[in-house]
Design a protein around this motif. Structure first.
Motif, short mmCIF file in Angstrom:
data_model
loop_
_atom_site.label_atom_id
_atom_site.label_comp_id
_atom_site.label_asym_id
_atom_site.label_seq_id
_atom_site.Cartn_x
_atom_site.Cartn_y
_atom_site.Cartn_z
N CYS A 23 -8.52 83.12 13.92
CA CYS A 23 -9.54 82.38 14.70
C CYS A 23 -9.31 80.88 14.60
O CYS A 23 -9.41 80.16 15.60
N SER A 24 -9.01 80.39 13.40
CA SER A 24 -8.80 78.96 13.24
C SER A 24 -7.53 78.50 13.96
O SER A 24 -7.50 77.42 14.56
N THR A 25 -6.48 79.32 13.95
CA THR A 25 -5.27 78.98 14.69
C THR A 25 -5.53 78.97 16.18
O THR A 25 -5.08 78.06 16.90
N PHE A 28 -7.40 75.83 17.02
CA PHE A 28 -6.51 74.68 16.96
C PHE A 28 -5.67 74.58 18.23
O PHE A 28 -5.51 73.50 18.80
N VAL A 29 -5.13 75.71 18.67
CA VAL A 29 -4.31 75.71 19.89
C VAL A 29 -5.15 75.31 21.10
O VAL A 29 -4.70 74.54 21.96
N LEU A 30 -6.38 75.80 21.18
CA LEU A 30 -7.25 75.43 22.29
C LEU A 30 -7.59 73.94 22.27
O LEU A 30 -7.66 73.29 23.32
N GLY A 31 -7.81 73.37 21.11
CA GLY A 31 -8.22 71.98 21.01
C GLY A 31 -7.08 70.99 20.94
O GLY A 31 -7.30 69.77 21.04
N SER A 32 -5.84 71.45 20.79
CA SER A 32 -4.72 70.52 20.63
C SER A 32 -4.48 69.68 21.88
O SER A 32 -3.93 68.59 21.79
N SER A 33 -4.90 70.13 23.03
CA SER A 33 -4.71 69.33 24.25
C SER A 33 -5.66 68.14 24.28
O SER A 33 -5.44 67.20 25.05
N LEU A 34 -6.69 68.12 23.47
CA LEU A 34 -7.64 67.02 23.43
C LEU A 34 -7.16 65.84 22.60
O LEU A 34 -7.73 64.76 22.67
N TYR A 35 -6.12 66.02 21.78
CA TYR A 35 -5.62 64.97 20.91
C TYR A 35 -4.66 64.07 21.67
O TYR A 35 -3.93 64.51 22.57
N ASP A 36 -4.64 62.78 21.30
CA ASP A 36 -3.65 61.85 21.82
C ASP A 36 -2.38 62.04 21.02
O ASP A 36 -2.37 61.85 19.81
N LYS A 37 -1.32 62.36 21.71
CA LYS A 37 -0.04 62.56 21.04
C LYS A 37 0.79 61.31 21.26
O LYS A 37 1.25 61.04 22.35
N VAL A 38 0.98 60.54 20.18
CA VAL A 38 1.71 59.28 20.25
C VAL A 38 3.12 59.52 19.72
O VAL A 38 3.30 60.09 18.65
#
Length: 77
Positions: A23-25, A28-38
């Protein structure tokens, strides 16, 4: 988790832990698109080499004794 292990066995406890990790993985995969990837501006290896060089260069520096941090009042315990 101890309650689950004692009442239902370690197999069920392990299965519950695996489900929580899945569930936590998934979250994380669902929310990873919300992060700024620098993108990194420089290599991680060059930063590590800089830190090692400065640490080697500063290895013989004498630090001054700070009495404020060496004295602990008896009321602290």
């Amino acid at each position: 988790m101890v309650y689950i292990q004692e009442q239902l066995g370690w197999q069920v406890k392990f299965a519950v832990a695996v489900l929580i990790m899945l569930c936590s993985t998934f979250m994380f995969v669902l929310g990873s698109s919300l992060y700024d990837k620098v993108k990194a501006s420089e290599s991680l290896l060059s930063g590590l080499i800089q830190v090692l060089f400065v640490a080697f260069k500063n290895r013989r520096i004498r630090l001054l004794r700070d009495d404020n941090f060496t004295k602990i009042s008896p009321s602290y315990y």
